[in-house]
Design a protein around this motif. Structure first.
Motif, PDB file in Angstrom:
ATOM      1  N   ALA A 132       0.821  -1.220   0.000  1.00  0.00           N
ATOM      2  CA  ALA A 132       0.000   0.000   0.000  1.00  0.00           C
ATOM      3  C   ALA A 132       0.846   1.257   0.000  1.00  0.00           C
ATOM      4  O   ALA A 132       0.318   2.365   0.019  1.00  0.00           O
ATOM      5  CB  ALA A 132      -0.924   0.002   1.213  1.00  0.00           C
ATOM      6  N   ALA A 133       2.181   1.122   0.003  1.00  0.00           N
ATOM      7  CA  ALA A 133       3.065   2.276   0.063  1.00  0.00           C
ATOM      8  C   ALA A 133       3.568   2.627  -1.331  1.00  0.00           C
ATOM      9  O   ALA A 133       3.684   1.774  -2.209  1.00  0.00           O
ATOM     10  CB  ALA A 133       4.248   1.990   0.982  1.00  0.00           C
ATOM     11  N   SER A 134       3.878   3.912  -1.536  1.00  0.00           N
ATOM     12  CA  SER A 134       4.315   4.330  -2.856  1.00  0.00           C
ATOM     13  C   SER A 134       5.234   5.535  -2.773  1.00  0.00           C
ATOM     14  O   SER A 134       5.279   6.245  -1.770  1.00  0.00           O
ATOM     15  CB  SER A 134       3.108   4.671  -3.736  1.00  0.00           C
ATOM     16  N   LEU A 135       5.971   5.758  -3.848  1.00  0.00           N
ATOM     17  CA  LEU A 135       6.848   6.916  -3.996  1.00  0.00           C
ATOM     18  C   LEU A 135       6.654   7.440  -5.406  1.00  0.00           C
ATOM     19  O   LEU A 135       6.811   6.705  -6.384  1.00  0.00           O
ATOM     20  CB  LEU A 135       8.313   6.532  -3.784  1.00  0.00           C
ATOM     21  N   GLY A 167      22.002  14.884 -12.402  1.00  0.00           N
ATOM     22  CA  GLY A 167      20.549  14.922 -12.407  1.00  0.00           C
ATOM     23  C   GLY A 167      20.026  15.301 -11.040  1.00  0.00           C
ATOM     24  O   GLY A 167      20.793  15.574 -10.109  1.00  0.00           O
ATOM     25  N   SER A 168      18.726  15.324 -10.920  1.00  0.00           N
ATOM     26  CA  SER A 168      18.083  15.645  -9.647  1.00  0.00           C
ATOM     27  C   SER A 168      16.787  14.867  -9.553  1.00  0.00           C
ATOM     28  O   SER A 168      16.249  14.403 -10.567  1.00  0.00           O
ATOM     29  CB  SER A 168      17.804  17.151  -9.542  1.00  0.00           C
ATOM     30  N   MET A 169      16.270  14.725  -8.334  1.00  0.00           N
ATOM     31  CA  MET A 169      15.022  14.023  -8.104  1.00  0.00           C
ATOM     32  C   MET A 169      14.236  14.701  -6.993  1.00  0.00           C
ATOM     33  O   MET A 169      14.821  15.276  -6.072  1.00  0.00           O
ATOM     34  CB  MET A 169      15.260  12.566  -7.706  1.00  0.00           C
ATOM     35  N   SER A 170      12.938  14.621  -7.071  1.00  0.00           N
ATOM     36  CA  SER A 170      12.079  15.091  -5.991  1.00  0.00           C
ATOM     37  C   SER A 170      10.780  14.312  -6.061  1.00  0.00           C
ATOM     38  O   SER A 170      10.353  13.886  -7.134  1.00  0.00           O
ATOM     39  CB  SER A 170      11.788  16.597  -6.106  1.00  0.00           C
ATOM     40  N   GLY A 171      10.154  14.085  -4.900  1.00  0.00           N
ATOM     41  CA  GLY A 171       8.916  13.323  -4.900  1.00  0.00           C
ATOM     42  C   GLY A 171       8.266  13.282  -3.540  1.00  0.00           C
ATOM     43  O   GLY A 171       8.743  13.881  -2.568  1.00  0.00           O
ATOM     44  N   THR A 172       7.169  12.539  -3.471  1.00  0.00           N
ATOM     45  CA  THR A 172       6.380  12.406  -2.254  1.00  0.00           C
ATOM     46  C   THR A 172       6.174  10.939  -1.923  1.00  0.00           C
ATOM     47  O   THR A 172       5.819  10.145  -2.802  1.00  0.00           O
ATOM     48  CB  THR A 172       4.997  13.078  -2.419  1.00  0.00           C
ATOM     49  N   ALA A 173       6.401  10.585  -0.657  1.00  0.00           N
ATOM     50  CA  ALA A 173       6.157   9.218  -0.187  1.00  0.00           C
ATOM     51  C   ALA A 173       4.776   9.155   0.449  1.00  0.00           C
ATOM     52  O   ALA A 173       4.334  10.093   1.123  1.00  0.00           O
ATOM     53  CB  ALA A 173       7.215   8.814   0.835  1.00  0.00           C
ATOM     54  N   ALA A 174       4.071   8.051   0.203  1.00  0.00           N
ATOM     55  CA  ALA A 174       2.714   7.900   0.727  1.00  0.00           C
ATOM     56  C   ALA A 174       2.510   6.500   1.270  1.00  0.00           C
ATOM     57  O   ALA A 174       3.164   5.546   0.842  1.00  0.00           O
ATOM     58  CB  ALA A 174       1.680   8.194  -0.364  1.00  0.00           C
ATOM     59  N   ASN A 175       1.598   6.376   2.224  1.00  0.00           N
ATOM     60  CA  ASN A 175       1.230   5.088   2.779  1.00  0.00           C
ATOM     61  C   ASN A 175      -0.291   5.047   2.894  1.00  0.00           C
ATOM     62  O   ASN A 175      -0.898   5.960   3.454  1.00  0.00           O
ATOM     63  CB  ASN A 175       1.868   4.879   4.158  1.00  0.00           C
ATOM     64  N   MET A 176      -0.902   4.023   2.308  1.00  0.00           N
ATOM     65  CA  MET A 176      -2.359   3.905   2.289  1.00  0.00           C
ATOM     66  C   MET A 176      -3.002   5.150   1.678  1.00  0.00           C
ATOM     67  O   MET A 176      -4.058   5.615   2.102  1.00  0.00           O
ATOM     68  CB  MET A 176      -2.902   3.685   3.706  1.00  0.00           C
ATOM     69  N   GLN A 178      -2.017   8.184   1.856  1.00  0.00           N
ATOM     70  CA  GLN A 178      -1.790   9.421   2.602  1.00  0.00           C
ATOM     71  C   GLN A 178      -0.311   9.803   2.564  1.00  0.00           C
ATOM     72  O   GLN A 178       0.559   8.962   2.800  1.00  0.00           O
ATOM     73  CB  GLN A 178      -2.237   9.248   4.063  1.00  0.00           C
ATOM     74  N   SER A 179      -0.033  11.078   2.282  1.00  0.00           N
ATOM     75  CA  SER A 179       1.342  11.548   2.239  1.00  0.00           C
ATOM     76  C   SER A 179       1.997  11.416   3.617  1.00  0.00           C
ATOM     77  O   SER A 179       1.417  11.787   4.631  1.00  0.00           O
ATOM     78  CB  SER A 179       1.392  13.013   1.795  1.00  0.00           C
ATOM     79  N   VAL A 180       3.224  10.854   3.625  1.00  0.00           N
ATOM     80  CA  VAL A 180       3.951  10.685   4.885  1.00  0.00           C
ATOM     81  C   VAL A 180       5.305  11.389   4.864  1.00  0.00           C
ATOM     82  O   VAL A 180       6.065  11.313   5.834  1.00  0.00           O
ATOM     83  CB  VAL A 180       4.150   9.191   5.218  1.00  0.00           C
TER      84      VAL A 180
END
Length: 272
Positions: A132-135, A167-176, A178-180
């Motif tokens: 259920a987790a994602s990036l 290069g560069s990276m940016s993002g959001t981690a989420a669980n179920m 919802q942003s965590v």
């Protein structure tokens, strides 16, 4: 991998560094697709896998990692002029959990050479998930000609100039759902030493046997001020690499890498 996505991961710095390394793996997978598009430049438009829906599969051993590259968009004028998009889908196991990530990279080949200049960048999206987790996020990587062996290698003992990409990276981690937390790598830089071409040899792969040139060099990756879930770390990796470039496919069909005493082999196991 628990530390990457789960809000109750705590503040364990080793877990945070492992998570950041995984995030960089996602970005480097996308950057690899970018680099590869230039490695295929001289004859790429006529390569047997270079067509709409074509591509190849690479497997890493040990590591239980498989990357499938698919040409999702393709427009061709002739053998030396084409453009399109490559989708890289990576599946792996980390910490006992199945992981998967995806990225997309655009490429352009003009007169047998990649059109990108050292200061240009190729932007792509990335997505990683486990249960259920994602990036999710975006990455950019310089396309400066890394691994551009097509048309370069002519004989044993040849020296090829080293490369530098960033290069560069940016993002959001989420669980179920919802942003965590957030992930941000403002800059990662990969450099290689000059490359030495060895004696051509027959290489057996899952996709067939090919005459290939071994190309030996050292590679380093540095990422300063990498941030994830409120933690900041400076990451560095140094590796000794041997690329086995096979002109018949326009690809590095096998790459042998030793990093901090740990050896891994990435092999093109199938052409599509």
């Amino acid at each position: 991998m628990h530390d990457t996505y789960r809000p109750n991961a705590g503040s364990d710095r080793r877990g945070t560094r492992a998570a950041l390394r995984f995030a960089l793996t996602l970005g480097l997978a996308a950057a690899c697709a970018t680099a590869g598009s230039q490695a295929w430049a001289a004859a790429a438009c006529d390569a047997p896998w270079m067509h709409q829906g074509g591509g190849f599969t690479a497997t890493l051993a040990p590591g239980q990692r498989t990357v499938t590259y698919t040409v999702t968009q393709f427009s061709k004028r002739d053998g030396n002029n084409c453009n399109g998009q490559i989708h890289a889908a990576m599946k792996m196991s980390m910490g006992g959990q199945p992981m998967q990530s995806e990225s997309d990279v655009h490429f352009t080949i003009v007169d047998g050479k990649a059109a990108a200049q050292p200061e240009q960048t190729s932007n792509g999206s990335m997505h990683g998930s486990s249960g259920a987790a994602s990036l999710n996020g975006m990455m950019s990587a310089q396309t400066s000609g890394i691994l551009s062996y097509v048309g370069e290698i002519t004989s044993e003992g040849q020296r090829i100039a080293g490369t530098r990409t960033q290069g560069s990276m940016s993002g959001t981690a989420a669980n179920m759902g919802q942003s965590v937390g957030t992930m941000n790598v403002p800059k990662f830089v990969t450099t290689t030493s000059d490359k030495a071409v060895g004696k051509q040899e027959q290489l057996q792969t899952g996709a067939g046997t090919f005459a290939c040139w071994p190309v030996t060099y050292d590679r380093s990756m540095q990422a300063d001020n990498a941030q994830l879930m409120g933690h900041t770390a400076n990451l560095a990796m140094k590796s000794h690499v041997v690329d086995h470039f096979c002109p018949a496919t326009g690809l590095v069909m096998r790459q042998d890498t030793v990093t901090n005493g740990h050896a891994v082999t990435l092999t093109v196991s199938a052409l599509h």
